[in-house]
Design a protein around this motif. Structure first.
Motif, PDB file in Angstrom:
ATOM      1  N   LEU A   1       0.853  -1.213   0.006  1.00 45.06           N
ATOM      2  CA  LEU A   1      -0.037   0.171   0.034  1.00 45.06           C
ATOM      3  C   LEU A   1       0.804   1.332   0.217  1.00 45.06           C
ATOM      4  O   LEU A   1       0.556   2.135  -0.788  1.00 45.06           O
ATOM      5  N   ALA A   2       1.924   1.190   0.705  1.00 38.12           N
ATOM      6  CA  ALA A   2       2.884   2.205   0.845  1.00 38.12           C
ATOM      7  C   ALA A   2       3.385   2.707  -0.533  1.00 38.12           C
ATOM      8  O   ALA A   2       3.613   3.828  -0.905  1.00 38.12           O
ATOM      9  N   ILE A   3       3.610   1.744  -0.973  1.00 44.99           N
ATOM     10  CA  ILE A   3       4.385   1.675  -2.538  1.00 44.99           C
ATOM     11  C   ILE A   3       3.451   2.466  -3.469  1.00 44.99           C
ATOM     12  O   ILE A   3       3.601   3.206  -4.427  1.00 44.99           O
ATOM     13  N   ASP A   4       2.103   1.830  -3.466  1.00 43.82           N
ATOM     14  CA  ASP A   4       1.166   2.261  -4.286  1.00 43.82           C
ATOM     15  C   ASP A   4       0.936   3.782  -4.314  1.00 43.82           C
ATOM     16  O   ASP A   4       0.918   4.513  -4.933  1.00 43.82           O
ATOM     17  N   LEU A   5       0.765   4.353  -2.805  1.00 47.61           N
ATOM     18  CA  LEU A   5       0.412   5.377  -2.475  1.00 47.61           C
ATOM     19  C   LEU A   5       1.417   6.381  -3.083  1.00 47.61           C
ATOM     20  O   LEU A   5       1.432   7.482  -3.495  1.00 47.61           O
ATOM     21  N   ALA A   6       2.735   5.719  -2.607  1.00 53.63           N
ATOM     22  CA  ALA A   6       3.987   6.918  -3.304  1.00 53.63           C
ATOM     23  C   ALA A   6       3.932   6.863  -4.766  1.00 53.63           C
ATOM     24  O   ALA A   6       4.533   7.945  -5.168  1.00 53.63           O
ATOM     25  N   SER A   7       3.479   5.791  -5.550  1.00 54.07           N
ATOM     26  CA  SER A   7       3.554   6.023  -6.719  1.00 54.07           C
ATOM     27  C   SER A   7       2.283   6.729  -7.233  1.00 54.07           C
ATOM     28  O   SER A   7       2.418   7.552  -8.338  1.00 54.07           O
ATOM     29  N   ARG A   8       1.467   7.173  -6.626  1.00 54.16           N
ATOM     30  CA  ARG A   8       0.407   8.141  -6.569  1.00 54.16           C
ATOM     31  C   ARG A   8       0.709   9.743  -6.474  1.00 54.16           C
ATOM     32  O   ARG A   8      -0.155  10.456  -6.391  1.00 54.16           O
ATOM     33  N   GLY A   9       1.844   9.771  -5.733  1.00 59.18           N
ATOM     34  CA  GLY A   9       2.260  11.135  -5.527  1.00 59.18           C
ATOM     35  C   GLY A   9       2.272  11.589  -3.987  1.00 59.18           C
ATOM     36  O   GLY A   9       2.737  12.651  -3.658  1.00 59.18           O
ATOM     37  N   PHE A  10       1.912  10.733  -3.204  1.00 57.81           N
ATOM     38  CA  PHE A  10       1.581  10.872  -1.791  1.00 57.81           C
ATOM     39  C   PHE A  10       2.963  10.689  -1.106  1.00 57.81           C
ATOM     40  O   PHE A  10       3.916   9.960  -1.572  1.00 57.81           O
ATOM     41  N   LEU A  11       3.087  11.783  -0.132  1.00 55.81           N
ATOM     42  CA  LEU A  11       4.319  11.637   0.671  1.00 55.81           C
ATOM     43  C   LEU A  11       4.400  10.506   1.720  1.00 55.81           C
ATOM     44  O   LEU A  11       3.719  10.847   2.748  1.00 55.81           O
ATOM     45  N   THR A  12       4.652   9.410   1.420  1.00 55.02           N
ATOM     46  CA  THR A  12       4.386   8.008   2.166  1.00 55.02           C
ATOM     47  C   THR A  12       5.529   7.204   2.666  1.00 55.02           C
ATOM     48  O   THR A  12       6.569   7.298   1.985  1.00 55.02           O
ATOM     49  N   ASN A  13       5.580   6.659   3.702  1.00 52.26           N
ATOM     50  CA  ASN A  13       6.311   5.460   3.980  1.00 52.26           C
ATOM     51  C   ASN A  13       5.398   4.767   5.026  1.00 52.26           C
ATOM     52  O   ASN A  13       4.440   4.775   5.146  1.00 52.26           O
ATOM     53  N   SER A  14       6.514   3.487   5.405  1.00 53.65           N
ATOM     54  CA  SER A  14       5.773   2.560   5.998  1.00 53.65           C
ATOM     55  C   SER A  14       6.742   2.030   7.257  1.00 53.65           C
ATOM     56  O   SER A  14       7.752   2.122   7.196  1.00 53.65           O
ATOM     57  N   ILE A  15       5.832   1.461   8.277  1.00 60.93           N
ATOM     58  CA  ILE A  15       6.573   0.745   9.448  1.00 60.93           C
ATOM     59  C   ILE A  15       5.945  -0.533   9.694  1.00 60.93           C
ATOM     60  O   ILE A  15       4.779  -0.429   9.762  1.00 60.93           O
ATOM     61  N   HIS A  16       6.575  -1.369   9.658  1.00 57.21           N
ATOM     62  CA  HIS A  16       6.392  -2.738   9.891  1.00 57.21           C
ATOM     63  C   HIS A  16       7.431  -3.764  10.404  1.00 57.21           C
ATOM     64  O   HIS A  16       8.493  -3.252  10.497  1.00 57.21           O
ATOM     65  N   GLY A  17       7.284  -5.107  10.764  1.00 56.29           N
ATOM     66  CA  GLY A  17       7.834  -5.765  11.733  1.00 56.29           C
ATOM     67  C   GLY A  17       9.332  -6.125  10.524  1.00 56.29           C
ATOM     68  O   GLY A  17      10.389  -6.699  11.031  1.00 56.29           O
ATOM     69  N   ASN A  18       9.068  -6.042   9.441  1.00 58.13           N
ATOM     70  CA  ASN A  18      10.337  -6.512   8.387  1.00 58.13           C
ATOM     71  C   ASN A  18      11.344  -5.304   8.048  1.00 58.13           C
ATOM     72  O   ASN A  18      12.423  -5.662   7.673  1.00 58.13           O
ATOM     73  N   LYS A  19      10.927  -4.416   8.850  1.00 54.29           N
ATOM     74  CA  LYS A  19      11.974  -3.087   8.785  1.00 54.29           C
ATOM     75  C   LYS A  19      12.911  -3.167   9.784  1.00 54.29           C
ATOM     76  O   LYS A  19      12.521  -3.478  11.236  1.00 54.29           O
ATOM     77  N   SER A  20      14.106  -2.977   9.682  1.00 47.98           N
ATOM     78  CA  SER A  20      15.272  -2.766  10.825  1.00 47.98           C
ATOM     79  C   SER A  20      14.544  -1.726  11.698  1.00 47.98           C
ATOM     80  O   SER A  20      14.010  -0.817  11.386  1.00 47.98           O
TER      81      SER A  20
END
Ligand code: AMP
Length: 387
Positions: free
Chosen positions: A297-316
């Motif tokens: 979803l974060a990638i999708d929203l970023a590709s639509r031009g929103f200033l987006t990032n994500s946090i979840h357990g797979n990130k350090s």
């Protein structure tokens, strides 16, 4: 039973899993209310507490003028070394409520040592940040023991014999097993968000850790909810505790809650897009159910031009810290997260919480929407529901 009482009852006693088939969508629709309940009358001002001058100065510098209700009641009892069970959500000022008496004890008592346990790395970090502001110039040594980052710097830090340890139960247990941490002298224990720690399966770790601390100790336990199993655990840990209950629905009362109906995945993302381009959506926290979906979803929203990032357990842990900082500094204004990664987040000015996937339980719902409508501001919570 009124709708509100029913919700409150669910919140306090039930952790029913929600499925889209059996879900009662009415529970996600509620207008924010300006509370007409009696306004809390403070008993104390900060200057009434007999605190080390440095602590007073730091409280001043943080701009804390009047103790919040949980602070008003916890600080004097905490300074008297009483055990405390606080039923309070994030947003009530509970962190400073336990940190102020703990720091004062650490300053005044040479042989006092404190350990604070929290369910997530982010929450432990936030506690440490607040601790460092409140303990400025005191020369007390702290250590942050959380997973997701290297253990060696933590082992080195522990060699300085920190007076205060803040961490998550898993990593604290690791240090105990490696014999890099000895809790013999620890006579103050704080458990934050006990309900969350139990849900996350930390109960045995917590019990084992506490067993290694001094039997004669002061205990602080904070939880947003208190059901019989939580109560039975905290009563075995505490000794003649003072119960302090702060109306836990307070945060959600400030939140306008509504649903967004969608008919297909495309309709769903388009409706989200429409919401995000509204002027009022200044800082948006979106919850989705799995790490994979959050990332997608974060990638999708970023590709639509929103200033987006994500946090979840797979990130350090480092990546999660960076993203959180971007969100706090308004470098991004859309953050997509899993429940676990976003637990206890204290970010000011979140205008909207969007439940892009349904929360698993009503408790999770309350925790999610508590990220907005903070500090007496009005927030919005929107829950996507499949038509
Ligand atoms: P907490 O419930 O500990 O997550 O705190 C929520 C927010 O309230 C934090 O950002 C604190 O800085 C803020 N806060 C804590 N105590 C006070 C106070 N006495 N007056 C105003 N804000 C406070």
């Amino acid at each position: 039973m009124s709708y509100y009482q029913r919700n409150k009852k669910n919140h306090q006693t039930n952790r029913k899993r929600m499925s889209s088939k059996q879900i009662d969508i009415n529970q996600f629709v509620k207008k924010a209310t300006i509370s007409t309940k009696a306004i809390y009358q403070n008993i104390h001002s900060f200057t009434d507490f007999i605190l080390d001058p440095r602590l007073n100065q730091n409280i001043n510098q943080l701009g804390l003028i009047k103790p919040t209700p949980i602070q008003d009641q916890t600080i004097p009892a905490g300074l008297n070394k009483q055990d405390i069970i606080g039923i309070a959500n994030t947003g009530t000022g509970k962190t400073a409520a336990f940190l102020i008496p703990v720091i004062n004890r650490l300053i005044n008592e040479k042989d006092a040592y404190a350990i604070i346990m929290a369910p997530t790395r982010e929450l432990a970090e936030q506690i440490q940040q607040q601790y460092r502001q409140l303990a400025k110039n005191t020369k007390l040594v702290d250590a942050l023991l959380i997973g997701g980052i290297g253990i060696m710097p933590q082992i080195r830090q522990l060699k300085y014999k920190p007076e205060i340890i803040i961490g998550t139960p898993g990593r604290i247990k690791d240090h105990i097993n490696r014999q890099s941490l000895n809790l013999d002298q620890f006579n103050i224990v704080v458990l934050d968000e006990v309900d969350r720690m139990l849900e996350m399966g930390f109960v045995e770790d917590i019990k084992a850790i506490i067993k290694l601390t001094k039997p004669q100790r002061q205990n602080f336990c904070f939880s947003a909810t208190l059901n019989p199993s939580i109560k039975s655990i905290i009563t075995t840990i505490t000794n003649d505790p003072l119960y302090i209950t702060i109306n836990s629905s307070k945060t959600s009362e400030n939140v306008n809650q509504d649903i967004v109906k969608y008919s297909s995945n495309l309709d769903k993302i388009n409706k989200l897009h429409d919401l995000l381009i509204q002027k009022t959506a200044t800082k948006v926290l979106i919850f989705d159910d799995t790490k994979r979906n959050v990332e997608k979803l974060a990638i999708d929203l970023a590709s639509r031009g929103f200033l987006t990032n994500s946090i979840h357990g797979n990130k350090s842990q480092y990546q999660r810290q960076q993203v959180l900082q971007q969100f706090k500094d308004n470098k991004i204004n859309v953050l997509v997260a899993t429940d676990v990664a976003a637990r206890g987040l204290d970010v000011h000015d979140i205008s909207h919480v969007i439940n892009y996937s349904l929360p698993q339980t009503f408790d999770d719902y309350i925790h999610r929407i508590g990220r907005t409508g903070r500090a007496d501001k009005t927030g919005s919570a929107l829950t996507f529901v499949n038509q």
